[in-house]
Design a protein around this motif. Sequence first.
Motif, PDB file in Angstrom:
ATOM      1  N   ARG A  25       0.842  -1.202   0.000  1.00 60.75           N
ATOM      2  CA  ARG A  25       0.000   0.000   0.000  1.00 60.75           C
ATOM      3  C   ARG A  25       0.875   1.248   0.000  1.00 60.75           C
ATOM      4  N   ALA A  26       0.320   2.327  -0.514  1.00 60.87           N
ATOM      5  CA  ALA A  26       1.093   3.561  -0.614  1.00 60.87           C
ATOM      6  C   ALA A  26       0.736   4.509   0.531  1.00 60.87           C
ATOM      7  N   ARG A  27       1.743   5.184   1.029  1.00 62.90           N
ATOM      8  CA  ARG A  27       1.520   6.276   1.983  1.00 62.90           C
ATOM      9  C   ARG A  27       1.986   7.547   1.299  1.00 62.90           C
ATOM     10  N   ARG A  28       1.159   8.558   1.316  1.00 61.89           N
ATOM     11  CA  ARG A  28       1.592   9.844   0.757  1.00 61.89           C
ATOM     12  C   ARG A  28       2.311  10.610   1.856  1.00 61.89           C
ATOM     13  N   VAL A  29       3.515  11.037   1.561  1.00 61.40           N
ATOM     14  CA  VAL A  29       4.309  11.745   2.565  1.00 61.40           C
ATOM     15  C   VAL A  29       4.924  12.969   1.902  1.00 61.40           C
ATOM     16  N   ARG A  30       5.492  13.826   2.707  1.00 62.90           N
ATOM     17  CA  ARG A  30       6.284  14.920   2.177  1.00 62.90           C
ATOM     18  C   ARG A  30       7.619  14.852   2.891  1.00 62.90           C
ATOM     19  N   GLY A  31       8.512  14.085   2.293  1.00 64.72           N
ATOM     20  CA  GLY A  31       9.772  13.766   2.946  1.00 64.72           C
ATOM     21  C   GLY A  31      10.913  14.641   2.477  1.00 64.72           C
TER      22      GLY A  31
ATOM     23  N   PRO B 123      11.107  -5.115  -0.632  1.00 62.97           N
ATOM     24  CA  PRO B 123      11.548  -3.805  -1.098  1.00 62.97           C
ATOM     25  C   PRO B 123      10.721  -2.685  -0.469  1.00 62.97           C
ATOM     26  N   THR B 124      11.330  -1.512  -0.353  1.00 64.58           N
ATOM     27  CA  THR B 124      10.581  -0.302  -0.055  1.00 64.58           C
ATOM     28  C   THR B 124      10.771   0.626  -1.252  1.00 64.58           C
ATOM     29  N   THR B 125       9.676   1.150  -1.759  1.00 59.71           N
ATOM     30  CA  THR B 125       9.746   2.027  -2.926  1.00 59.71           C
ATOM     31  C   THR B 125       9.413   3.449  -2.502  1.00 59.71           C
ATOM     32  N   LEU B 126      10.303   4.377  -2.840  1.00 61.20           N
ATOM     33  CA  LEU B 126      10.048   5.791  -2.587  1.00 61.20           C
ATOM     34  C   LEU B 126       9.676   6.455  -3.909  1.00 61.20           C
ATOM     35  N   LEU B 127       8.598   7.207  -3.897  1.00 59.86           N
ATOM     36  CA  LEU B 127       8.189   7.955  -5.087  1.00 59.86           C
ATOM     37  C   LEU B 127       8.733   9.371  -4.952  1.00 59.86           C
TER      38      LEU B 127
ATOM     39  N   VAL C 281      10.755  13.176  -1.612  1.00 56.03           N
ATOM     40  CA  VAL C 281       9.965  11.972  -1.364  1.00 56.03           C
ATOM     41  C   VAL C 281       8.511  12.363  -1.176  1.00 56.03           C
ATOM     42  N   ARG C 282       7.640  11.835  -2.039  1.00 52.90           N
ATOM     43  CA  ARG C 282       6.222  12.190  -1.979  1.00 52.90           C
ATOM     44  C   ARG C 282       5.342  11.002  -1.631  1.00 52.90           C
TER      45      ARG C 282
ATOM     46  N   THR D 127      -2.266   0.334  -7.359  1.00 52.17           N
ATOM     47  CA  THR D 127      -1.865   1.373  -6.407  1.00 52.17           C
ATOM     48  C   THR D 127      -0.698   2.180  -6.959  1.00 52.17           C
ATOM     49  N   LEU D 128       0.283   1.465  -7.482  1.00 54.61           N
ATOM     50  CA  LEU D 128       1.470   2.136  -8.007  1.00 54.61           C
ATOM     51  C   LEU D 128       1.095   3.076  -9.149  1.00 54.61           C
ATOM     52  N   ALA D 129       0.287   2.575 -10.108  1.00 51.16           N
ATOM     53  CA  ALA D 129      -0.085   3.391 -11.263  1.00 51.16           C
ATOM     54  C   ALA D 129      -0.851   4.642 -10.813  1.00 51.16           C
ATOM     55  N   ARG D 130      -1.758   4.453  -9.852  1.00 50.26           N
ATOM     56  CA  ARG D 130      -2.569   5.583  -9.385  1.00 50.26           C
ATOM     57  C   ARG D 130      -1.690   6.637  -8.707  1.00 50.26           C
ATOM     58  N   GLU D 131      -0.820   6.184  -7.806  1.00 50.91           N
ATOM     59  CA  GLU D 131       0.020   7.134  -7.069  1.00 50.91           C
ATOM     60  C   GLU D 131       0.994   7.854  -7.991  1.00 50.91           C
ATOM     61  N   LEU D 132       1.514   7.109  -8.960  1.00 46.25           N
ATOM     62  CA  LEU D 132       2.482   7.706  -9.879  1.00 46.25           C
ATOM     63  C   LEU D 132       1.807   8.762 -10.756  1.00 46.25           C
TER      64      LEU D 132
END
Lengths: 141, 156
Positions: free
Chosen positions: A29-35, A105-109, A116-117, A128-133
């Motif tokens: 699952r994706a977490r939206r962050v502002r890293g 793996p951990t994936t950072l967008l 890091v978003r 999930t990946l396609a939507r977040e990207l």
Amino acid sequence: MVVIAALVVAALVLVASVLGLLWRTTTGRARRVRGPVVRPEDLGTDALGARATLLQLSTPMCTQCPPTARLLGAEAALRPGVVHLEVDLSERIALADRFQVLQTPTTLLLDADGRVRGRIGGRPRPETLARELDLLLESPA
Amino acid sequence: MTASVATRPTSVDPRAPRFGAAITAVVLLVDVFLGVAGATVAAVVLLAAVTALFGWGAFAGIRRHPYGVLFRRFVRPRLAPPAELEDAAAPTFAQLVGFVVTVVGLVVALSGVPLAAPIAAGVAFVAAFLNAVFDFCLGCELYLLLVRAGLLGRRR
């Protein structure tokens, strides 16, 4: 003693099942962050993606990392300006500490600035990946 | 564009280690039952057998493990080809983790604490069960923790 043993066995199966279900619901699952901002030199590379970067943090001992790499590579290839980078944490331990990676793996967008978003722990769910990207590409700042 | 981690060595059908983990999980559960029920000798002997099998997988490689041979001989011919292969290194490392856990339980049990056998079997069961049922790789996460603790990998 036989009754206790049976109870212990049942409890073990129950606990392991609950742990497994918990893991299954949280993984991918994706977490939206502002890293923080990741710079190319942090990764030993020349440049990040012009519009976004899928930064995959892996180790050599990781069954889900190769299929994740294929998924991220394919999604990146579909979108101009998006790059997939895979980093071996066993060669860059500082990165693991900096991003407190507890799962491979951990994936950072990363956005166009390398900030890091988003973050996905475990093998990402493709939708999930396609939507977040796509969301990241639509809201660059 | 994809920049990949170092070349991936020998590969296995990912279902093979999970098949082995399922057998291991059942055997470990039997071992827990025996140990708690008071069949101490049986529990220790069974744990020794599981330890030996973990050692086989860890030191000879997962591909040479008897359960892997069983899988290739009897199970795989009945299945469709695998969608993808996986690196043998991770399941081999998982065997090493199982070996360490069970060998510690065995040594403590033999030095006069018989309950150590079912405890070690219980811990190893949880890992094997999660692997078999949920495809969760505990060894992979432990490897990352060992890297972060500075025990593996190269600090930069």
